[in-house]
Write a protein that holds these residues in place. Structure first.
Motif, PDB file in Angstrom:
ATOM      1  N   UNK A 168      44.705  13.913   9.984  1.00 39.43           N
ATOM      2  CA  UNK A 168      44.134  13.898   8.627  1.00 39.43           C
ATOM      3  C   UNK A 168      43.120  12.770   8.506  1.00 39.43           C
ATOM      4  N   UNK A 169      43.486  11.576   8.972  1.00 39.39           N
ATOM      5  CA  UNK A 169      42.596  10.408   8.838  1.00 39.39           C
ATOM      6  C   UNK A 169      41.753  10.197  10.080  1.00 39.39           C
ATOM      7  N   UNK A 170      42.170  10.814  11.236  1.00 36.87           N
ATOM      8  CA  UNK A 170      41.443  10.609  12.479  1.00 36.87           C
ATOM      9  C   UNK A 170      41.846   9.357  13.220  1.00 36.87           C
ATOM     10  N   UNK A 171      42.793   8.584  12.669  1.00 31.19           N
ATOM     11  CA  UNK A 171      43.177   7.326  13.308  1.00 31.19           C
ATOM     12  C   UNK A 171      44.041   7.626  14.548  1.00 31.19           C
ATOM     13  N   UNK A 172      43.702   6.946  15.639  1.00 33.19           N
ATOM     14  CA  UNK A 172      44.444   7.072  16.894  1.00 33.19           C
ATOM     15  C   UNK A 172      45.126   5.740  17.178  1.00 33.19           C
ATOM     16  N   UNK A 173      46.440   5.770  17.233  1.00 33.98           N
ATOM     17  CA  UNK A 173      47.212   4.535  17.444  1.00 33.98           C
ATOM     18  C   UNK A 173      47.804   4.555  18.852  1.00 33.98           C
ATOM     19  N   UNK A 174      47.531   3.483  19.604  1.00 33.40           N
ATOM     20  CA  UNK A 174      48.104   3.311  20.944  1.00 33.40           C
ATOM     21  C   UNK A 174      48.948   2.057  20.965  1.00 33.40           C
ATOM     22  N   UNK A 175      50.016   2.067  21.779  1.00 27.12           N
ATOM     23  CA  UNK A 175      50.742   0.808  21.980  1.00 27.12           C
ATOM     24  C   UNK A 175      50.009   0.000  23.043  1.00 27.12           C
ATOM     25  N   UNK A 176      50.480  -1.225  23.266  1.00 29.03           N
ATOM     26  CA  UNK A 176      49.771  -2.151  24.161  1.00 29.03           C
ATOM     27  C   UNK A 176      49.693  -1.611  25.596  1.00 29.03           C
ATOM     28  N   UNK A 177      50.759  -0.913  26.035  1.00 35.40           N
ATOM     29  CA  UNK A 177      50.752  -0.430  27.415  1.00 35.40           C
ATOM     30  C   UNK A 177      49.695   0.652  27.603  1.00 35.40           C
ATOM     31  N   UNK A 178      49.517   1.523  26.616  1.00 30.05           N
ATOM     32  CA  UNK A 178      48.531   2.582  26.755  1.00 30.05           C
ATOM     33  C   UNK A 178      47.111   2.007  26.695  1.00 30.05           C
ATOM     34  N   UNK A 179      46.929   0.980  25.846  1.00 24.04           N
ATOM     35  CA  UNK A 179      45.615   0.313  25.789  1.00 24.04           C
ATOM     36  C   UNK A 179      45.260  -0.257  27.151  1.00 24.04           C
ATOM     37  N   UNK A 180      46.241  -0.902  27.770  1.00 23.41           N
ATOM     38  CA  UNK A 180      46.016  -1.477  29.101  1.00 23.41           C
ATOM     39  C   UNK A 180      45.772  -0.385  30.138  1.00 23.41           C
ATOM     40  N   UNK A 181      46.498   0.739  30.026  1.00 23.25           N
ATOM     41  CA  UNK A 181      46.383   1.832  30.985  1.00 23.25           C
ATOM     42  C   UNK A 181      44.964   2.392  31.008  1.00 23.25           C
ATOM     43  N   UNK A 182      44.263   2.390  29.840  1.00 22.66           N
ATOM     44  CA  UNK A 182      42.906   2.934  29.752  1.00 22.66           C
ATOM     45  C   UNK A 182      41.833   1.881  30.003  1.00 22.66           C
ATOM     46  N   UNK A 183      42.251   0.661  30.403  1.00 25.85           N
ATOM     47  CA  UNK A 183      41.283  -0.370  30.780  1.00 25.85           C
ATOM     48  C   UNK A 183      40.619  -1.073  29.616  1.00 25.85           C
ATOM     49  N   UNK A 184      41.247  -1.032  28.416  1.00 30.41           N
ATOM     50  CA  UNK A 184      40.697  -1.714  27.255  1.00 30.41           C
ATOM     51  C   UNK A 184      41.365  -3.075  27.087  1.00 30.41           C
ATOM     52  N   UNK A 185      40.602  -4.046  26.540  1.00 28.00           N
ATOM     53  CA  UNK A 185      41.203  -5.254  25.988  1.00 28.00           C
ATOM     54  C   UNK A 185      41.684  -4.910  24.583  1.00 28.00           C
ATOM     55  N   UNK A 186      42.725  -5.597  24.051  1.00 24.10           N
ATOM     56  CA  UNK A 186      43.248  -5.229  22.729  1.00 24.10           C
ATOM     57  C   UNK A 186      42.185  -5.159  21.645  1.00 24.10           C
ATOM     58  N   UNK A 187      41.215  -6.075  21.683  1.00 25.61           N
ATOM     59  CA  UNK A 187      40.218  -6.089  20.627  1.00 25.61           C
ATOM     60  C   UNK A 187      39.114  -5.055  20.841  1.00 25.61           C
ATOM     61  N   UNK A 188      39.058  -4.430  22.047  1.00 25.04           N
ATOM     62  CA  UNK A 188      38.023  -3.452  22.348  1.00 25.04           C
ATOM     63  C   UNK A 188      38.380  -2.052  21.858  1.00 25.04           C
ATOM     64  N   UNK A 189      39.682  -1.746  21.785  1.00 26.41           N
ATOM     65  CA  UNK A 189      40.092  -0.398  21.414  1.00 26.41           C
ATOM     66  C   UNK A 189      39.842  -0.156  19.933  1.00 26.41           C
TER      67      UNK A 189
END
Length: 870
Positions: A207-228
């Motif tokens: 509905x809102x389009x927001x995609x929420x990832x936990x810290x492990x998934x953020x790391x898995x995709x090669x993002x820094x926390x502030x980059x996602x």
């Protein structure tokens, strides 16, 4: 409850004890109570206990859980230390309320039979009791909420209803506390499992389009926390361009169907490193069915992919075929060698069921072993043949796993062909060895030859008949056999009538005439037979082909072995060669038997021509036996003799020429003739006869050695009247005589001394021994062939002979000698055996019929006063 608030019962109060036993026997109830007491709800329960005391106007309130004991979990007005204490169920009134599953109302404890004798009641500490059971959502009574007053008082219905409501609240609080504890435990375990597995989670709000990832998934995709950035575009930016369309389609399909989502794809990090990710999720819908969010989890499969690629490379490089099957028997992997061996590409096979792709595997060794491996969880190894189009032998190893079955296999058709040839060669050699053993070990080679069909069927043919040629030149069937038991009676009947119905042009007759194998079709053989039983029986047996193989001797054909084969079976060249070898061995054995018989008949004829019938002097019965050795070459050395001297004395002789051949038989004849000539002319005693024989051998240059024992029986008139006879004997290196006394004892003659053998020293002096015998005694002279064995010494043989003579002492003389031969050599002596025996019948009665007629030469004197016995 402490001592003032409890109603502890004595062990012998029936009501309390019965209630306690009833509660303990209900194990589900006990487990439910035990589960609730493990969780903390003390604050709320304490307030409920205080509320119960205040609402019913009682100084003491208590909440207890009952499993195998009563445990106080909260209360009001209780002494310090009471909460948490345990007491036996037999000592509490709460057990009655719990067992009866109904409120226990006691206005006056002194008037209650189950409590009147309790010390607390007698002391005035407990005057009234009201208890209500705690029943959980499953219907188990897990405890009791009770109030106590020190003095008797009445309890109203309102009091009971109030306590019921508070009890229900207490149960609810206890169950909520248990659920909270279990939930926290499950949540903690789930979190630990997620951490251990390296799983990340995502939540995409459609509905809102927001995609929420936990810290492990953020790391898995090669993002820094502030980059996602928390959008689907951040996800798409990292998915490999080649995989993105496929992943997008999978997500959209899950949204459209409000179903599951699954995909494995590559993630490209900013530095260019590629990782593999496996994701699973599900689309959730609102009450109207509209998709609202996608929830899921993902984990890194890069290491698994790398290991799988290494395994795949190994499998592809293997010189063995490999394929894997899932639990539904569908192909999931096929390597290159398997494609070649199976003649099918992996594109054809993957996803197809094994039994459909290879239908000949159904109900075969393949299915039997594969299913056994899956059923038992144990690897299997086996060889199996798959028919056309593969038409080959395979060696297989199958390993079961939770995913299905892994199969490694090699084609071993050529190896099996070589093995089969080697096995057939070994079987042929074993057959030839067995045939040789049968023929070599048989007393009658014709009988052994008749056994050949049982040896060659079914190894070489389906059935067989063996024919031999009798001495008169007529063929005779001596053996037959069929591989099928039900056909053996037909073969027996056919063998009984076929020779009479067979013309001279039949294969068997041609093989006998030419000495060469003759092969013919079964129909052609049948057509040669005249109308009748033989033709009908051969039609019923229905051979497709037959071969008549001659049994050839050195210079003649001695028989024929006829082999038959069923329809559809063509004999192999090696089988025919083996059959010819069998026939040659049988023919040689028959020829050897023919020559053996001729030689044996010649040797025995010579031997027996030199052994004459004994005389039968008055009241003395003489019996003789001669048994040639089992081997023809060993005939010839032993002899016996019995005759009367001119003075009327009876003389017995036993001898053995050293050597075992026809030359020994000829030498034996010379010595025997010389000895009896010396003895019958000179009327000399045993010692002098042997000395004269030694001297004659030297003059005549008879270059042989021999042993001999000579015994003469003498009797004076006085000895005749006393019923005794003297035996005078001399020994030239021979075994001494044995004497069976009238009482059955056997005389050892231990004092004898054997002189030199004959032919050693012509001047040797010969000693004589004398023994007095009672009438009725039997004297036995014998050669060493009777007692000699390759596996035992002469002493053991003498012991066997003495024992046999003791057991046979009372038998007729002829029967005694026959039984002695049977017991000691069983008709097959290793050496010649010669026996001569005399039985001295009593002279004061007529000559017994067993002794036969009295036969003496006319020139021998018959004067009963003669000093010698005749």
């Amino acid at each position: 409850m402490d001592d003032t608030s409890e109603l502890p019962g004595e062990p012998h109060v029936p009501g309390l004890r019965d209630a306690a036993e009833l509660l303990k026997a209900d194990r589900p109830r006990t487990e439910a109570a035990r589960r609730l007491r493990l969780h903390d709800a003390s604050v709320v329960l304490d307030r409920l206990a205080e509320l119960a005391a205040r609402l019913v106007g009682a100084p003491v309130a208590q909440l207890s859980l009952l499993d195998d004991v009563q445990v106080v979990v909260s209360g009001a007005g209780l002494p310090p230390g009471t909460v948490g204490s345990e007491v036996p169920l037999e000592t509490t009134a709460c057990a009655v309320a719990a067992a009866e599953r109904a409120p226990l109302v006691v206005p006056d404890a002194h008037a209650e039979p189950r409590a009147a004798e309790l010390p607390q009641v007698a002391a005035g500490a407990v005057g009234a009791y009201l208890g209500v059971p705690l029943v959980d959502s499953a219907g188990h009574t897990v405890g009791v909420l009770c109030v106590v007053a020190p003095a008797p008082r009445s309890w109203s219905d309102t009091d009971v209803a109030t306590l019921r409501q508070l009890a229900a609240a207490a149960v609810t609080e206890l169950e909520l506390a248990a659920l909270r504890t279990e939930y926290e435990s499950d949540r903690l375990r789930w979190g630990l499992a997620i951490d251990a597995a390296g799983i990340g989670t995502f939540d995409w709000d459609l509905v809102t389009g927001e995609l929420t990832w936990d810290a492990r998934l953020v790391e898995m995709f090669g993002y820094a926390p502030e980059e996602f950035g928390g959008t689907i575009e951040d996800f798409n930016a990292r998915v490999h361009p080649d995989d993105l369309p496929r992943v997008t389609d999978a997500l959209q399909a899950s949204i459209d169907s409000r179903g599951d989502y699954e995909a494995e794809y590559r993630v490209v990090w900013p530095g260019g490193e590629t990782r593999w990710v496996q994701a699973r999720g599900r689309t959730l819908a609102d009450e109207r069915g509209a998709a609202t969010r996608v929830l899921g989890a993902a984990y890194d499969t890069t290491a698994e992919r790398a290991a799988g690629m290494r395994v795949t490379r190994v499998l592809e490089a293997m010189p063995a075929g490999f394929y894997s099957l899932d639990r539904e028997w569908r192909f999931t992997h096929v390597n290159a060698e398997a494609e070649r061996l199976l003649g099918r590409s992996r594109e054809e096979l993957i996803g197809q069921e094994l039994w459909t792709a290879f239908p000949a595997a159904v109900a075969s060794a393949f299915e039997e072993n594969y299913r056994a491996a899956v059923r038992t969880g144990t690897p299997v190894q086996f060889d199996a043949h798959y028919p056309a189009p593969l038409n080959g032998w395979y060696e297989l190893r199958a390993w079961p796993s939770p995913e299905g079955l892994s199969v490694y296999f090699l084609e071993v058709t050529e190896r099996r062909r070589v093995q089969d040839r080697a096995e057939r060669a070994a079987q042929r050699l074993a057959l030839l060895a067995q045939v040789s053993a049968e023929l070599a070990g048989a007393l009658d080679p014709q009988t052994a030859t008749g056994h050949l069909p049982r040896l060659v069927v079914p190894a070489l043919a389906d059935w067989c008949i063996v024919t031999v040629v009798d001495p008169d030149g007529r063929p005779r069937d001596v053996g037959h056999w069929h591989a099928v038991p039900s056909q053996r009676a037909l073969v027996e009947r056919y063998a009984a009538v076929r020779l009479d119905a067979m013309p001279a042009t039949a294969p068997l007759m041609r093989a006998l005439l030419t000495g060469e194998p003759v092969m013919e079709r079964g129909e052609a053989v049948r057509d040669l037979l005249t109308e009748g039983d033989a033709r009908d029986l051969l039609t019923a047996l229905a051979p497709e082909s037959a071969i008549a193989i001659p049994l050839r001797g050195r210079d003649r054909t001695l028989g024929v072995m006829t082999l038959y084969w069923r329809a559809g079976w063509t004999p192999r060249d090696e089988d025919l060669a083996t059959a010819q070898d069998v026939a040659d061995r049988a023919g040689l054995a028959l020829d050897n038997a023919r020559l053996y018989g001729q030689q044996r008949a010649l040797a025995e004829g010579l031997q027996r021509s030199l052994l004459t019938e004994p005389p039968e002097p008055d009241h003395a019965q003489i019996a003789v036996r001669y048994l040639p050795a089992a081997e023809a070459a060993r005939v010839g050395g032993d002899w016996y003799d019995a005759f009367l001297q001119p003075g009327g004395a009876t003389m017995l002789v036993i001898g053995d020429v050293v050597g075992h051949d026809t030359e020994a038989a000829a030498a034996m004849g010379q010595l025997r003739a010389l000895l009896r000539g010396i003895a019958t002319y000179s009327d000399a005693g045993p010692g002098e006869v042997l000395r004269g024989l030694d001297a004659s051998m030297a003059v005549l240059q008879t270059r042989v050695l021999a042993t001999a024992t000579v015994a003469r029986f003498e009797q004076t008139q006085d000895e005749r009247e006393r019923g005794v006879t003297r035996m005078r004997w001399a020994n030239a290196g021979h075994l001494p005589p044995l004497v069976i006394n009238p009482d059955g004892s056997v005389a050892e003659l231990a004092t004898w001394r054997g002189d030199l053998l004959l032919g050693v020293d012509p001047d040797a002096r010969r000693e004589e021994s004398v023994v007095t015998l009672d009438r009725g005694a039997t004297v036995l002279l014998f050669t060493d062939g009777l007692i000699e064995r390759r596996d035992a010494d002469l002493d053991a043989g003498m012991a066997r002979l003495r024992e046999a003579l003791r057991e046979l002492a009372g038998q007729r003389l002829d029967d005694l000698l026959d039984e002695v031969l049977y017991r000691l050599v069983d008709g097959r002596p290793e050496d010649d055996v010669a026996l001569v025996a005399v039985r001295l019948h009593p002279q004061d009665r007529p000559r017994p019929p067993d002794a036969g007629p009295n036969r003496v030469p006319d020139v021998v004197p018959e004067d009963p006063a003669s000093p010698t016995l005749r």
